[in-house]
Each structure stands twice: as C-alpha cells, then as structure tokens.
Design an enzyme around this catalytic site. Structure first.
Site, mmCIF file in Angstrom:
data_model
loop_
_atom_site.group_PDB
_atom_site.id
_atom_site.type_symbol
_atom_site.label_atom_id
_atom_site.label_comp_id
_atom_site.label_asym_id
_atom_site.label_seq_id
_atom_site.Cartn_x
_atom_site.Cartn_y
_atom_site.Cartn_z
ATOM 1 N N CYS A 105 -8.468 -45.215 -7.241
ATOM 2 C CA CYS A 105 -9.841 -45.689 -7.379
ATOM 3 C C CYS A 105 -10.476 -45.813 -5.999
ATOM 4 O O CYS A 105 -9.846 -46.319 -5.069
ATOM 5 C CB CYS A 105 -9.821 -47.059 -8.067
ATOM 6 S SG CYS A 105 -11.459 -47.738 -8.358
ATOM 7 N N HIS A 147 -11.756 -44.066 -17.197
ATOM 8 C CA HIS A 147 -11.650 -44.865 -15.964
ATOM 9 C C HIS A 147 -13.043 -45.331 -15.517
ATOM 10 O O HIS A 147 -13.243 -46.507 -15.191
ATOM 11 C CB HIS A 147 -10.968 -44.018 -14.873
ATOM 12 C CG HIS A 147 -10.844 -44.693 -13.547
ATOM 13 N ND1 HIS A 147 -9.639 -45.052 -12.988
ATOM 14 C CD2 HIS A 147 -11.794 -45.072 -12.640
ATOM 15 C CE1 HIS A 147 -9.852 -45.632 -11.818
ATOM 16 N NE2 HIS A 147 -11.147 -45.654 -11.578
ATOM 17 N N GLU A 148 -14.009 -44.412 -15.529
ATOM 18 C CA GLU A 148 -15.373 -44.761 -15.079
ATOM 19 C C GLU A 148 -16.059 -45.677 -16.097
ATOM 20 O O GLU A 148 -16.752 -46.617 -15.712
ATOM 21 C CB GLU A 148 -16.203 -43.489 -14.846
ATOM 22 C CG GLU A 148 -15.628 -42.522 -13.825
ATOM 23 C CD GLU A 148 -15.221 -43.173 -12.514
ATOM 24 O OE1 GLU A 148 -15.833 -44.185 -12.113
ATOM 25 O OE2 GLU A 148 -14.266 -42.679 -11.891
ATOM 26 N N HIS A 151 -15.053 -49.205 -15.542
ATOM 27 C CA HIS A 151 -15.753 -49.875 -14.428
ATOM 28 C C HIS A 151 -17.009 -50.587 -14.927
ATOM 29 O O HIS A 151 -17.304 -51.704 -14.518
ATOM 30 C CB HIS A 151 -16.169 -48.859 -13.356
ATOM 31 C CG HIS A 151 -15.106 -48.597 -12.337
ATOM 32 N ND1 HIS A 151 -14.551 -49.586 -11.560
ATOM 33 C CD2 HIS A 151 -14.498 -47.443 -11.955
ATOM 34 C CE1 HIS A 151 -13.643 -49.053 -10.743
ATOM 35 N NE2 HIS A 151 -13.589 -47.757 -10.965
HETATM 36 ZN ZN ZN Z 1 -12.332 -46.475 -10.030
#
Ligand code: ZN
Length: 207
Positions: A105, A147-148, A151
C-alpha cells in the site's frame, strides 16, 4: 461568480500528497460524491501522477487526504501503458470463492503481506463522464478494486490479514505510528482537529 455557499479551496488544499498510516483520513469512511467539477478532475490527474511516481497500481482519494468516494487504477503501474481508470461511488457485490495474494500500500511503503479476498466480484461505479460502469471481474484486477474500495471504507489491507501474518509486519506498522506521533509533536503532522475541519470542508463542496 463563485457560489458563496461553496467554500473556496486554498492553493495548499488544491495540491495533493500521499498520506501514510496512521493519518486519521485513512480511517475516515468516505461519503459519496455528488458533484464533479474541473477541480475534481484535476485531483484525479494529480492522483495518477502520484501513483506513477510511487510505483503503485491504485490510489484511493483518502490516501491523498480527500475524504471522497473516488479511486484511480492502472494495473500496469506505468504511464502510457494499460488503461487509466477513475471510479466514483463504487459498489462491490456478489463475492465468490477466495484467494490469498500479496498486497502492499502506498500509505505503508515497503510493507507487504498476504491478504485473503474474494476471487470474483461484481463491481459498479461511475466514471468521470458520469457513466455507470458495471463489470463482473476476478483475479488481480478484482483484488486491486477491493483494496482501493476498502480504503474508502477506512479499511487498511493489514486489517484483513490473519493474526499470525499481521504479527510478522507489526513492527514495521508500529514504526509508521511512532514516526507519525513524533511528527505531530513537532507540528509536522496535522492534529485531529485540523483533519476534521479539512474533511468537513471537502464534504461541503463535493458530497
Ligand atoms: Zn492501499
């Protein structure tokens, strides 16, 4: 003439930079975007620049201190190759099967670990033209999307790691936390109240 009800961003607020763990904006649950303007398009362009500079394949808005449901992806990680994708107000559904894969990340540079995620998902979001994009996808692209997406919910990849795997990288994570704390003491990192005010301002403009 400017709408007096919409706050004006300062030059500093218009210039993005990647923030690292444990900056509080990374834990903020972003709100949907209701307004796409030239400034937001400029933010997207800055996000691609920062992503390529940092050799990433995806970057979420709250990683550049924007509390908005937006992220950018280019799975090749290289400018001029692959496809540049910007997604607004994403939704993930119908997860199927699961697979473990190594993740890193840009908000925790140099830290990597295995994360188990659904292998296949439905994904939908708006692009910058305001068109609704709907896909069923799997494998690496599905992993980057998840993953995004995480966030934007305030979730970091290590939250999803198993306890034994996380314990392998906990020292590195704590180094970032110690560093942030010492930068707060010198006034080099924003305090919680300043972060709260910044989030409120961006939400007033875009949400
Ligand atoms: Zn990340």
């Amino acid at each position: 003439m400017n709408n007096p009800l919409i706050p004006t961003l300062t030059p500093e607020e218009r210039t993005l930079a990647i923030i690292t763990h444990p900056h509080p904006t990374l834990r903020h649950k972003s709100k949907p975007i209701k307004r796409v303007d030239a400034q937001l398009k400029d933010f997207v362009s800055q996000m691609f620049d920062l992503m390529y500079e940092s050799k990433g394949v995806g970057l979420a808005a709250n990683q550049v201190n924007l509390p908005l449901q937006l992220f950018v992806i280019n799975t090749t990680g290289k400018r001029g190759e692959g496809e540049e994708l910007a997604f607004i107000n994403p939704v993930i559904s119908r997860p199927k099967s699961s697979e473990e894969g190594e993740e890193g990340c840009l908000s925790l540079p140099g830290v990597y670990g295995p994360v188990t995620r659904p292998l296949e998902i439905d994904f939908q979001a708006y692009n910058l033209k305001g068109e609704l994009v709907k896909i069923r996808t799997s494998g690496y692209f599905a992993r980057v999307l998840q993953h995004e997406f995480d966030h934007l919910q305030g979730v970091m990849f290590f939250d999803r790691m198993s306890d034994p795997n996380r314990s392998e990288i906990i020292d590195l994570i704590e180094e970032f936390e110690d560093d942030y704390e010492s930068r707060q003491q010198t006034g080099d990192a924003a305090d919680a109240e300043h972060v709260r005010q910044r989030i409120a301002k961006f939400e007033t403009i875009y949400c």
